[in-house]
Scaffold this motif. Sequence first.
Motif, short mmCIF file in Angstrom:
data_model
loop_
_atom_site.label_atom_id
_atom_site.label_comp_id
_atom_site.label_asym_id
_atom_site.label_seq_id
_atom_site.Cartn_x
_atom_site.Cartn_y
_atom_site.Cartn_z
N GLU A 86 0.78 -1.02 0.11
CA GLU A 86 -0.07 0.04 0.05
C GLU A 86 1.00 1.25 0.12
O GLU A 86 1.29 1.77 1.27
CB GLU A 86 -1.07 -0.08 1.20
N PRO A 87 1.25 1.80 -1.13
CA PRO A 87 2.26 2.94 -1.32
C PRO A 87 1.75 4.17 -0.77
O PRO A 87 0.15 4.16 -0.80
CB PRO A 87 2.55 3.06 -2.70
N ILE A 88 2.42 4.99 -0.34
CA ILE A 88 1.95 6.24 -0.03
C ILE A 88 2.33 7.25 -1.00
O ILE A 88 3.56 7.17 -1.64
CB ILE A 88 2.56 6.85 1.42
N ARG A 89 1.62 8.22 -1.54
CA ARG A 89 1.90 8.97 -2.44
C ARG A 89 2.23 10.35 -2.06
O ARG A 89 1.82 10.97 -1.06
CB ARG A 89 0.49 9.34 -3.37
N THR A 90 3.30 11.02 -2.60
CA THR A 90 3.74 12.28 -2.27
C THR A 90 2.86 13.36 -2.82
O THR A 90 2.00 12.84 -3.62
CB THR A 90 5.28 12.23 -2.85
N GLU A 91 3.15 14.55 -2.60
CA GLU A 91 2.47 15.60 -3.23
C GLU A 91 2.53 15.52 -4.64
O GLU A 91 1.63 16.10 -5.36
CB GLU A 91 2.81 16.86 -2.77
N THR A 92 3.45 14.81 -5.38
CA THR A 92 3.89 14.98 -6.71
C THR A 92 3.58 13.65 -7.44
O THR A 92 3.92 13.48 -8.41
CB THR A 92 5.51 15.26 -7.12
N ASN A 93 2.81 12.88 -6.70
CA ASN A 93 2.23 11.44 -6.87
C ASN A 93 3.14 10.52 -7.31
O ASN A 93 2.92 9.63 -7.87
CB ASN A 93 1.44 11.72 -8.18
N ILE A 94 4.28 10.83 -6.43
CA ILE A 94 5.27 9.68 -6.64
C ILE A 94 5.21 8.61 -5.27
O ILE A 94 4.81 9.00 -4.30
CB ILE A 94 6.66 10.00 -6.52
N ARG A 95 5.23 7.39 -5.71
CA ARG A 95 4.95 6.14 -4.79
C ARG A 95 6.23 6.16 -3.84
O ARG A 95 7.26 6.15 -4.08
CB ARG A 95 4.90 4.92 -5.42
N THR A 96 5.78 5.96 -2.38
CA THR A 96 6.93 5.93 -1.67
C THR A 96 6.24 4.78 -0.67
O THR A 96 5.18 4.58 -0.32
CB THR A 96 7.43 6.81 -0.57
N TYR A 97 7.22 4.16 0.20
CA TYR A 97 6.84 2.92 0.93
C TYR A 97 7.37 2.93 2.27
O TYR A 97 8.52 3.28 2.38
CB TYR A 97 7.40 1.64 0.10
N ASP A 98 6.81 2.67 3.28
CA ASP A 98 7.07 2.85 4.82
C ASP A 98 7.79 1.63 5.18
O ASP A 98 7.74 0.53 4.58
CB ASP A 98 5.94 3.37 5.78
N LEU A 99 7.95 1.24 6.49
CA LEU A 99 8.63 0.33 7.08
C LEU A 99 7.99 -0.84 6.90
O LEU A 99 8.31 -2.08 6.73
CB LEU A 99 9.27 0.58 8.40
N ALA A 100 6.57 -0.62 7.25
CA ALA A 100 5.45 -1.62 7.27
C ALA A 100 5.47 -2.41 5.95
O ALA A 100 5.53 -3.57 5.84
CB ALA A 100 4.13 -1.38 7.71
#
Length: 299
Positions: free
Chosen positions: A36-50
């Motif tokens: 379940e990626p997290i989207r930045t303000e510029t719509n780039i996927r990032t992923y948390d430790l979980a």
Amino acid sequence: MINNVKSFFSIKDLENLSGVKAHTIRIWEKRYNILEPIRTETNIRTYDLANLQKLLNVVLLNNFGYKISRIAEYNSDKIAKLVREIISEKSSQSHAINAFKMAMINFDQALFLNTYNNLLSEKSFRQIFYEVVIPLMNEIGLLWQAGTISPAQEHFITFLIKQKLLINTEKVQILEPIRNDKVFVLYLPENEIHELGLMYLNYEILLHGYKTIYLGESVPIDSLKDMKKYFDNIVYVSYLTVQPTKDAIDDYVKSILTEIINANSEIWFLGRMTEFIDTKSLPETISIFKSIEDLVKEL
């Protein structure tokens, strides 16, 4: 302090840490909702430790024979429970490597120690080093080069491994040498600080019954000259990870031959930089090994 720990990762970071191609991770994410990626303000996927932890567990299950479509039916707690249940001789190596990676990323000393102690209940220290630590250190080198981990994280995990090495080395240091035909002098060249491999070789040589003189990192050639005043039949051992550079290494080898090596001594080299040594006309007093395992076989 915890706010300074890297807590979000790019898809490239996930690829580097898991060994699964980014393209495959995207398919798992899109088709099976594995992450379940997290989207930045510029719509780039990032992923948390979980997400990272879940991916590492998914990869382990997949390698163990579970299909991705089946894994996708389980929540993170169920996946983690399955991983704990199936950890066996077959999977403990990759599980331990993943746990050490998480310990490194989170600066989590307790996780490192718990993982190590669990391994030690089933394996010898030598087995742990060959099966887990050497592959881990190879991966860490690549992760550092790729910018996935910081130098601080590398130093953190390396220090914890060194602690275990020192504890086990002390156990064999107190034993009297039983082989007196040669003395091993272990050192790193000037500006070389990657000491872990050399420390393990010191442990192995002691374990094989030889006397060792451990000089450690960044030793000038002039300092090696003193050894000949005290010992005969010396085998110098040096681990060349980043130094000397490929442009300087042949001159370094020539200096060692001219200033250090005589009829009663030889030198054994290993490490990444040895591939740049011109081996066409090397004398028998110089041996080059491709790995720690190869060198240990020579003892």
